[in-house]
Write a protein that holds these residues in place. Structure first.
Motif, PDB file in Angstrom:
ATOM      1  N   ARG A 234      87.556 136.734  12.742  1.00 36.12           N
ATOM      2  CA  ARG A 234      87.655 136.208  11.377  1.00 36.12           C
ATOM      3  C   ARG A 234      86.485 135.299  11.042  1.00 36.12           C
ATOM      4  O   ARG A 234      86.515 134.564  10.065  1.00 36.12           O
ATOM      5  CB  ARG A 234      88.976 135.452  11.194  1.00 36.12           C
ATOM      6  CG  ARG A 234      90.172 136.367  11.060  1.00 36.12           C
ATOM      7  CD  ARG A 234      91.213 135.754  10.142  1.00 36.12           C
ATOM      8  NE  ARG A 234      90.741 135.588   8.776  1.00 36.12           N
ATOM      9  CZ  ARG A 234      91.097 134.561   7.993  1.00 36.12           C
ATOM     10  NH1 ARG A 234      91.885 133.602   8.454  1.00 36.12           N
ATOM     11  NH2 ARG A 234      90.636 134.480   6.766  1.00 36.12           N
ATOM     12  N   GLY A 235      85.471 135.383  11.870  1.00 39.71           N
ATOM     13  CA  GLY A 235      84.239 134.663  11.617  1.00 39.71           C
ATOM     14  C   GLY A 235      83.195 135.166  12.598  1.00 39.71           C
ATOM     15  O   GLY A 235      83.540 135.609  13.699  1.00 39.71           O
ATOM     16  N   ALA A 236      81.936 135.114  12.214  1.00 41.73           N
ATOM     17  CA  ALA A 236      80.850 135.527  13.097  1.00 41.73           C
ATOM     18  C   ALA A 236      79.630 134.699  12.745  1.00 41.73           C
ATOM     19  O   ALA A 236      79.376 134.421  11.570  1.00 41.73           O
ATOM     20  CB  ALA A 236      80.557 137.011  12.950  1.00 41.73           C
ATOM     21  N   LEU A 237      78.890 134.286  13.768  1.00 41.54           N
ATOM     22  CA  LEU A 237      77.759 133.398  13.548  1.00 41.54           C
ATOM     23  C   LEU A 237      76.579 133.769  14.431  1.00 41.54           C
ATOM     24  O   LEU A 237      76.766 134.242  15.559  1.00 41.54           O
ATOM     25  CB  LEU A 237      78.151 131.945  13.860  1.00 41.54           C
ATOM     26  CG  LEU A 237      79.126 131.258  12.899  1.00 41.54           C
ATOM     27  CD1 LEU A 237      79.732 130.032  13.557  1.00 41.54           C
ATOM     28  CD2 LEU A 237      78.411 130.870  11.608  1.00 41.54           C
ATOM     29  N   VAL A 238      75.393 133.539  13.898  1.00 45.04           N
ATOM     30  CA  VAL A 238      74.158 133.547  14.679  1.00 45.04           C
ATOM     31  C   VAL A 238      73.461 132.231  14.348  1.00 45.04           C
ATOM     32  O   VAL A 238      73.323 131.879  13.169  1.00 45.04           O
ATOM     33  CB  VAL A 238      73.244 134.733  14.317  1.00 45.04           C
ATOM     34  CG1 VAL A 238      71.967 134.677  15.134  1.00 45.04           C
ATOM     35  CG2 VAL A 238      73.967 136.057  14.531  1.00 45.04           C
ATOM     36  N   ALA A 239      73.047 131.486  15.355  1.00 42.11           N
ATOM     37  CA  ALA A 239      72.379 130.216  15.102  1.00 42.11           C
ATOM     38  C   ALA A 239      71.115 130.450  14.284  1.00 42.11           C
ATOM     39  O   ALA A 239      70.308 131.328  14.610  1.00 42.11           O
ATOM     40  CB  ALA A 239      72.037 129.527  16.419  1.00 42.11           C
ATOM     41  N   PRO A 240      70.912 129.686  13.210  1.00 44.37           N
ATOM     42  CA  PRO A 240      69.716 129.892  12.376  1.00 44.37           C
ATOM     43  C   PRO A 240      68.445 129.512  13.118  1.00 44.37           C
ATOM     44  O   PRO A 240      68.415 128.544  13.880  1.00 44.37           O
ATOM     45  CB  PRO A 240      69.969 128.967  11.177  1.00 44.37           C
ATOM     46  CG  PRO A 240      70.902 127.914  11.695  1.00 44.37           C
ATOM     47  CD  PRO A 240      71.767 128.599  12.705  1.00 44.37           C
ATOM     48  N   ASP A 241      67.393 130.290  12.904  1.00 42.46           N
ATOM     49  CA  ASP A 241      66.108 130.075  13.568  1.00 42.46           C
ATOM     50  C   ASP A 241      64.986 130.351  12.576  1.00 42.46           C
ATOM     51  O   ASP A 241      65.226 130.517  11.377  1.00 42.46           O
ATOM     52  CB  ASP A 241      65.990 130.947  14.821  1.00 42.46           C
ATOM     53  CG  ASP A 241      66.152 132.434  14.520  1.00 42.46           C
ATOM     54  OD1 ASP A 241      66.159 132.814  13.329  1.00 42.46           O
ATOM     55  OD2 ASP A 241      66.276 133.231  15.476  1.00 42.46           O
ATOM     56  N   GLN A 242      63.775 130.433  13.076  1.00 38.91           N
ATOM     57  CA  GLN A 242      62.631 130.616  12.179  1.00 38.91           C
ATOM     58  C   GLN A 242      62.726 131.922  11.394  1.00 38.91           C
ATOM     59  O   GLN A 242      62.266 132.010  10.251  1.00 38.91           O
ATOM     60  CB  GLN A 242      61.326 130.578  12.976  1.00 38.91           C
ATOM     61  CG  GLN A 242      60.088 130.448  12.108  1.00 38.91           C
ATOM     62  CD  GLN A 242      60.090 129.164  11.283  1.00 38.91           C
ATOM     63  OE1 GLN A 242      60.371 128.090  11.799  1.00 38.91           O
ATOM     64  NE2 GLN A 242      59.793 129.275   9.987  1.00 38.91           N
ATOM     65  N   THR A 243      63.318 132.944  11.996  1.00 44.33           N
ATOM     66  CA  THR A 243      63.511 134.214  11.287  1.00 44.33           C
ATOM     67  C   THR A 243      64.345 134.008  10.030  1.00 44.33           C
ATOM     68  O   THR A 243      64.036 134.552   8.959  1.00 44.33           O
ATOM     69  CB  THR A 243      64.186 135.244  12.212  1.00 44.33           C
ATOM     70  OG1 THR A 243      63.358 135.468  13.353  1.00 44.33           O
ATOM     71  CG2 THR A 243      64.429 136.557  11.496  1.00 44.33           C
ATOM     72  N   VAL A 244      65.380 133.200  10.147  1.00 43.26           N
ATOM     73  CA  VAL A 244      66.242 132.888   9.001  1.00 43.26           C
ATOM     74  C   VAL A 244      65.486 132.047   7.975  1.00 43.26           C
ATOM     75  O   VAL A 244      65.552 132.299   6.761  1.00 43.26           O
ATOM     76  CB  VAL A 244      67.521 132.166   9.467  1.00 43.26           C
ATOM     77  CG1 VAL A 244      68.304 131.604   8.273  1.00 43.26           C
ATOM     78  CG2 VAL A 244      68.400 133.108  10.270  1.00 43.26           C
ATOM     79  N   PHE A 245      64.763 131.037   8.450  1.00 39.72           N
ATOM     80  CA  PHE A 245      64.050 130.160   7.517  1.00 39.72           C
ATOM     81  C   PHE A 245      62.989 130.939   6.732  1.00 39.72           C
ATOM     82  O   PHE A 245      62.807 130.717   5.530  1.00 39.72           O
ATOM     83  CB  PHE A 245      63.404 128.997   8.281  1.00 39.72           C
ATOM     84  CG  PHE A 245      64.354 128.255   9.185  1.00 39.72           C
ATOM     85  CD1 PHE A 245      65.702 128.131   8.866  1.00 39.72           C
ATOM     86  CD2 PHE A 245      63.907 127.694  10.372  1.00 39.72           C
ATOM     87  CE1 PHE A 245      66.577 127.466   9.707  1.00 39.72           C
ATOM     88  CE2 PHE A 245      64.767 127.015  11.217  1.00 39.72           C
ATOM     89  CZ  PHE A 245      66.113 126.904  10.895  1.00 39.72           C
ATOM     90  N   ASP A 246      62.311 131.857   7.403  1.00 37.06           N
ATOM     91  CA  ASP A 246      61.309 132.677   6.714  1.00 37.06           C
ATOM     92  C   ASP A 246      61.961 133.592   5.680  1.00 37.06           C
ATOM     93  O   ASP A 246      61.364 133.867   4.626  1.00 37.06           O
ATOM     94  CB  ASP A 246      60.531 133.516   7.728  1.00 37.06           C
ATOM     95  CG  ASP A 246      59.628 132.674   8.621  1.00 37.06           C
ATOM     96  OD1 ASP A 246      59.364 131.505   8.270  1.00 37.06           O
ATOM     97  OD2 ASP A 246      59.200 133.183   9.676  1.00 37.06           O
ATOM     98  N   TYR A 247      63.164 134.074   5.986  1.00 38.02           N
ATOM     99  CA  TYR A 247      63.903 134.909   5.031  1.00 38.02           C
ATOM    100  C   TYR A 247      64.303 134.091   3.808  1.00 38.02           C
ATOM    101  O   TYR A 247      64.206 134.559   2.661  1.00 38.02           O
ATOM    102  CB  TYR A 247      65.136 135.487   5.722  1.00 38.02           C
ATOM    103  CG  TYR A 247      66.080 136.246   4.818  1.00 38.02           C
ATOM    104  CD1 TYR A 247      65.943 137.621   4.612  1.00 38.02           C
ATOM    105  CD2 TYR A 247      67.131 135.596   4.160  1.00 38.02           C
ATOM    106  CE1 TYR A 247      66.810 138.317   3.773  1.00 38.02           C
ATOM    107  CE2 TYR A 247      67.995 136.286   3.321  1.00 38.02           C
ATOM    108  CZ  TYR A 247      67.838 137.635   3.131  1.00 38.02           C
ATOM    109  OH  TYR A 247      68.690 138.317   2.305  1.00 38.02           O
ATOM    110  N   LEU A 248      64.748 132.864   4.032  1.00 40.08           N
ATOM    111  CA  LEU A 248      65.299 132.058   2.953  1.00 40.08           C
ATOM    112  C   LEU A 248      64.242 131.451   2.034  1.00 40.08           C
ATOM    113  O   LEU A 248      64.461 131.320   0.832  1.00 40.08           O
ATOM    114  CB  LEU A 248      66.152 130.926   3.528  1.00 40.08           C
ATOM    115  CG  LEU A 248      67.529 131.293   4.064  1.00 40.08           C
ATOM    116  CD1 LEU A 248      68.163 130.085   4.742  1.00 40.08           C
ATOM    117  CD2 LEU A 248      68.424 131.796   2.933  1.00 40.08           C
TER     118      LEU A 248
END
Length: 473
Positions: A234-248
């Motif tokens: 009922r939940g799923a997570l991946v720790a945010p990293d530079q890949t996420v920051f570049d996407y955002l």
């Protein structure tokens, strides 16, 4: 000494308004944002109207028409059926009366809700998002906790910006190793579901970890978190990293000079090194091959070079009956070669696999080839933004030259709520998330796989290892 905390616990603790029981297992949880659709929201709005309540924070909600709309290339504002027309009309009325922004079917940003929310910068690390769709878990790819809620919870959220929430147990899924040629995030999550079963993560929030996960794009991580619900999470997570920051960064407006400050805060959104998980699962990436489902549940899957199971080999009578029923519905004999199963339809779309990365992978398979004569193949991009981006790259021409229909955005054939449905007995290679009986149409038979695998099946007219076509290129 106090044990470290998991990422899940950190997010829940940061949003806990107060405990609702002595153990702190049930809490009143603040929810940052939601997305509403025309299918699951009507009763919630009716409840607000009857009680004379307003929406507490209209700006924290977005309305998207995606479930019942047509994806025909020349679609208009009208819905395919009177019921759908009533739903969308009432949805528009509710969004207008309660001050909620609406992306209706003709809006330039319309699309499938779980594609639209991240691509428009509405999902940020550390957020809690709750919505009336189980695949809200998708947002975990950005380090946000997303989960599905029922209609009464939607009403409660809209009125109070909170939901009553029961804490989940924690499961860490570590995937390590290099993925082989033609193996994608979809294959990883299908292999996981097969490994632990459709109920293997019930009562848990999954945190995906390991070097394989770190190497995935944000789009690939969305596929993982999206389908985590298919093993009961009922939940799923991946720790945010530079890949996420570049996407955002190009998608987030309004932070201005505070962007660096936000990123520094987000870097702390990860499980502590000494955090304890209730369960640990390991997956060997190198052992994963392109996957397909043969049955009527996402865990009824196997590598493309595998065989349909023989129920007689099952010791448990209940398991034997389930296998017999699944094979009967799918029209398969025990021991049937999966790569010999002929298809009638091929569908690339859904909140699981209809982002630009997915379309690129499928287009690479079909380029210069033709869809088999007996197959009707279609692509429904995950959003209008994705559709325009794909057209700018010429992907639409690749698909159309190969014989695919290039559709508009919407849930489409993922579920039989619109005019994109299977006829009884039709068999479909599909990039969607569920292969339940009747999911794509009464009597329809669904085989789940990655977009590249759907493309390969469309070309060959049967379930096919996409790696075979790669070696022919």
């Amino acid at each position: 000494m106090t044990a470290g905390r998991t990422l899940y616990d950190k997010i829940v603790d940061a949003h806990r308004v107060r405990d609702l029981d002595a153990e702190g297992r049930q809490v009143l949880l603040y929810v940052d944002r939601t997305v509403l659709n025309e299918y699951t929201s009507p009763q919630a709005f009716s409840g607000l109207r009857e009680a004379g309540r307003r929406v507490w924070r209209p700006g924290a909600a977005l309305g998207v028409v995606d479930h019942v709309n047509s994806t025909a290339p020349d679609r208009g504002a009208a819905m395919p059926d009177p019921g759908g027309q009533r739903q969308t009309a009432y949805f528009a009325e509710n969004c207008r009366d309660f001050g909620i922004e609406l992306y209706d079917v003709l809006h330039p940003l319309q699309g499938v809700e779980h594609v639209v929310m991240p691509e428009t910068g509405r999902v940020l690390p550390g957020m809690v998002l709750a919505a009336g769709d189980s695949h809200t878990t998708t947002y975990g790819a950005l380090g946000a906790l997303g989960f599905g809620i029922g209609t009464s919870d939607i009403e409660h959220y809209l009125a109070t910006q909170t939901v009553i929430y029961r804490r989940l147990r924690s499961m860490r899924v570590t995937v390590e190793g290099r993925l082989g040629l033609g193996v994608t995030a979809k294959d990883v999550v299908m292999a996981l579901i097969r490994q632990i079963g459709a109920a293997g993560a019930v009562g848990h929030a999954i945190e995906f970890a390991g070097d394989t996960i770190e190497a995935l794009s944000v789009e690939g991580r969305m596929t993982l978190c999206n389908m985590a619900v298919e093993c009961g999470a009922r939940g799923a997570l991946v720790a945010p990293d530079q890949t996420v920051f570049d996407y955002l960064e190009p998608r987030v407006a309004g932070l201005g000079g505070r962007w660096r400050e936000a990123v520094e805060a987000w870097r702390g959104l990860r499980s502590d090194p000494d955090a304890r998980f209730d369960r640990d699962v390991r997956v060997d990436a190198a052992a994963i091959a392109p996957m397909v489902t043969w049955g009527v549940s996402p865990d009824q899957a196997a590598p493309i070079d595998g065989l349909a199971p023989d129920p007689a080999a099952a010791a448990d009578p209940a398991v034997r009956r389930d296998l017999e029923r699944a094979l009967a519905y799918m029209g398969l004999a025990p021991g049937a070669r999966l790569d010999a199963i002929q298809i009638d339809r091929a569908f690339i779309g859904s909140c699981t696999n209809a982002r630009l990365e997915d379309l690129r992978a499928a287009a690479a398979v079909v380029k210069g080839r033709r869809v088999a004569s007996r197959v009707r193949a279609m692509v429904a991009p995950g959003s209008s933004l994705v559709r325009r981006a794909a057209e700018a790259e010429g992907l639409d021409r690749i698909f159309q030259d190969a014989g695919f229909e290039w559709r508009q955005s919407g849930c489409s054939m993922c579920l039989a709520m619109n005019d994109d449905v299977l006829a009884p007995g039709e068999r479909c290679a599909s990039s969607t998330n569920r292969n339940f009986e009747g999911r794509q149409g009464v009597g329809g038979r669904t085989h789940l796989m990655s977009p590249a695998m759907v493309a390969a099946a469309a070309i060959r007219g049967r379930l096919t290892d996409c790696r075979d076509l790669a070696t022919e290129a």
